[in-house]
Design a protein around this motif. Structure first.
Motif, PDB file in Angstrom:
ATOM      1  N   TYR A  44      65.399 107.371 -31.665  1.00 57.18           N
ATOM      2  CA  TYR A  44      65.626 107.864 -30.310  1.00 57.18           C
ATOM      3  C   TYR A  44      65.466 106.719 -29.315  1.00 57.18           C
ATOM      4  CZ  TYR A  44      65.120 112.560 -32.252  1.00 57.18           C
ATOM      5  OH  TYR A  44      65.293 113.711 -32.997  1.00 57.18           O
ATOM      6  N   GLN A  78      64.582 106.026 -25.249  1.00 63.11           N
ATOM      7  CA  GLN A  78      64.033 106.655 -24.059  1.00 63.11           C
ATOM      8  C   GLN A  78      63.976 105.656 -22.906  1.00 63.11           C
ATOM      9  OE1 GLN A  78      59.891 108.050 -23.989  1.00 63.11           O
ATOM     10  NE2 GLN A  78      60.530 109.872 -22.855  1.00 63.11           N
ATOM     11  N   ALA A 138      64.199 112.088 -20.701  1.00 66.56           N
ATOM     12  CA  ALA A 138      63.895 112.601 -22.037  1.00 66.56           C
ATOM     13  C   ALA A 138      64.491 111.658 -23.085  1.00 66.56           C
ATOM     14  CB  ALA A 138      64.485 113.999 -22.189  1.00 66.56           C
ATOM     15  N   PRO A 139      63.969 111.692 -24.301  1.00 77.23           N
ATOM     16  CA  PRO A 139      64.562 110.868 -25.365  1.00 77.23           C
ATOM     17  C   PRO A 139      66.005 111.286 -25.644  1.00 77.23           C
ATOM     18  CG  PRO A 139      62.413 111.716 -26.022  1.00 77.23           C
ATOM     19  CD  PRO A 139      62.802 112.445 -24.776  1.00 77.23           C
ATOM     20  N   TYR A 199      62.141 104.819 -30.443  1.00 71.32           N
ATOM     21  CA  TYR A 199      61.176 105.455 -31.337  1.00 71.32           C
ATOM     22  C   TYR A 199      61.866 105.879 -32.628  1.00 71.32           C
ATOM     23  CZ  TYR A 199      58.208 106.056 -27.193  1.00 71.32           C
ATOM     24  OH  TYR A 199      57.451 105.841 -26.061  1.00 71.32           O
ATOM     25  N   TYR A 218      61.295 113.306 -40.199  1.00 66.65           N
ATOM     26  CA  TYR A 218      61.297 114.775 -40.153  1.00 66.65           C
ATOM     27  C   TYR A 218      61.471 115.343 -41.570  1.00 66.65           C
ATOM     28  CZ  TYR A 218      66.364 113.798 -39.818  1.00 66.65           C
ATOM     29  OH  TYR A 218      67.646 113.324 -40.031  1.00 66.65           O
ATOM     30  N   LEU A 259      54.932 118.046 -41.427  1.00 66.18           N
ATOM     31  CA  LEU A 259      54.260 117.458 -40.283  1.00 66.18           C
ATOM     32  C   LEU A 259      55.077 116.233 -39.866  1.00 66.18           C
ATOM     33  CD1 LEU A 259      50.416 116.934 -40.107  1.00 66.18           C
ATOM     34  CD2 LEU A 259      52.019 115.438 -38.944  1.00 66.18           C
ATOM     35  N   TRP A 260      55.787 116.356 -38.742  1.00 66.99           N
ATOM     36  CA  TRP A 260      56.590 115.236 -38.265  1.00 66.99           C
ATOM     37  C   TRP A 260      55.691 114.158 -37.658  1.00 66.99           C
ATOM     38  CZ3 TRP A 260      61.355 117.284 -35.044  1.00 66.99           C
ATOM     39  CH2 TRP A 260      62.188 118.045 -35.896  1.00 66.99           C
ATOM     40  N   PHE A 282      56.042 110.305 -35.272  1.00 65.91           N
ATOM     41  CA  PHE A 282      56.810 109.278 -34.577  1.00 65.91           C
ATOM     42  C   PHE A 282      56.142 107.920 -34.790  1.00 65.91           C
ATOM     43  CE2 PHE A 282      59.915 111.361 -31.849  1.00 65.91           C
ATOM     44  CZ  PHE A 282      59.441 112.660 -31.732  1.00 65.91           C
ATOM     45  N   GLN A 302      55.192 104.235 -32.937  1.00 64.84           N
ATOM     46  CA  GLN A 302      54.569 104.017 -31.624  1.00 64.84           C
ATOM     47  C   GLN A 302      55.547 103.459 -30.591  1.00 64.84           C
ATOM     48  OE1 GLN A 302      54.518 101.903 -34.083  1.00 64.84           O
ATOM     49  NE2 GLN A 302      54.011  99.814 -33.419  1.00 64.84           N
TER      50      GLN A 302
END
Lengths: 108, 120
Positions: free
Chosen positions: A37, A39, A44-45, A88, A92, A96-97, A99, A101
């Protein structure tokens, strides 16, 4: 929990240069369910890449993703002024997703 | 055009509760999974919770498990996040995200976020 480590933290480049961003996972990402993604401040991303290497709708072909297992790369072939932003990675593939840093791509 | 509009953010005292809502339009809501992702001021993105199309699969980050509850009302095209026992660590901009499929697929669209501030 899969930990994603992005490097470098900051990338200082000039427009027209090539950017290479890394995302390393602490364990294999199931089915290469890895997304990137972008940003920008106050926004928003935006989805760029999914499935490690598939470009999302409307994303320019200067953005490409590669990798599998635990090592993934986002490449921007020639930086345009609008590409300077934070990037980022997201896994997925598990319930438990997580990201990374983030990597900031800034103008040199 | 996909639209996601979050509401319900605000200032709350530590230990308090808040309920976020996300109103969806421009797509068939009950065909897609939905997620909440947050971003503390000046920090990165953190996945909070996800729910599949029929609420049969729900997941939470360890940091919110037992305190937050995600739910959806497909008849109202709405996603919710009930947040309890809030602490200063929960201060963030909370984004609602549309999944790319009915299960646990990536987020392909985001709202603009609802700001939650936990402070006395």
């Amino acid at each position: 929990e899969i930990v994603l480590t992005q490097s470098p933290g900051t990338l200082s480049l000039s427009p027209g240069e090539r950017a290479t961003l890394s995302c390393r996972a602490s364990q294999s990402v199931s089915s290469n369910y890895l997304a990137w993604y972008q940003q920008k401040p106050g926004q928003a991303p935006r989805l760029l890449i999914y499935g490690a290497s598939s470009r999302a709708s409307g994303i320019p072909d200067r953005f490409s993703g590669s990798g599998s297992g635990t090592d993934f790369t986002l490449t921007i072939s020639r930086l345009e002024p609008e590409d300077f932003a934070v990037y980022y990675c997201l896994q997925y593939g598990s319930s438990l997703w997580t990201f990374g840093q983030g990597t900031k791509v800034e103008i040199k | 055009e996909v639209q996601l509009v979050e509401s319900g953010g605000g200032l709350v005292q530590p230990g308090g509760s808040l309920r976020l809502s996300c109103a969806a339009s421009g797509f068939t809501f009950d065909d897609y999974g939905m997620h909440w992702v947050r971003q503390a001021p000046g920090k990165g993105l953190e996945w909070v919770s996800g729910i599949n199309w029929n609420s049969g699969r729900i997941g939470y980050a360890d940091s919110v498990k037992g305190r937050f509850i995600i739910s959806r009302d497909n008849a109202k095209n709405s996603l919710y996040l009930q947040m309890n026992s809030l602490t200063s660590e929960d201060t963030a901009l909370y984004y609602c995200g549309k999944g790319a499929d009915g299960g646990w697929g990536r987020v392909d669209y985001w709202g603009q976020g609802a700001l939650v501030t936990v402070s006395s």
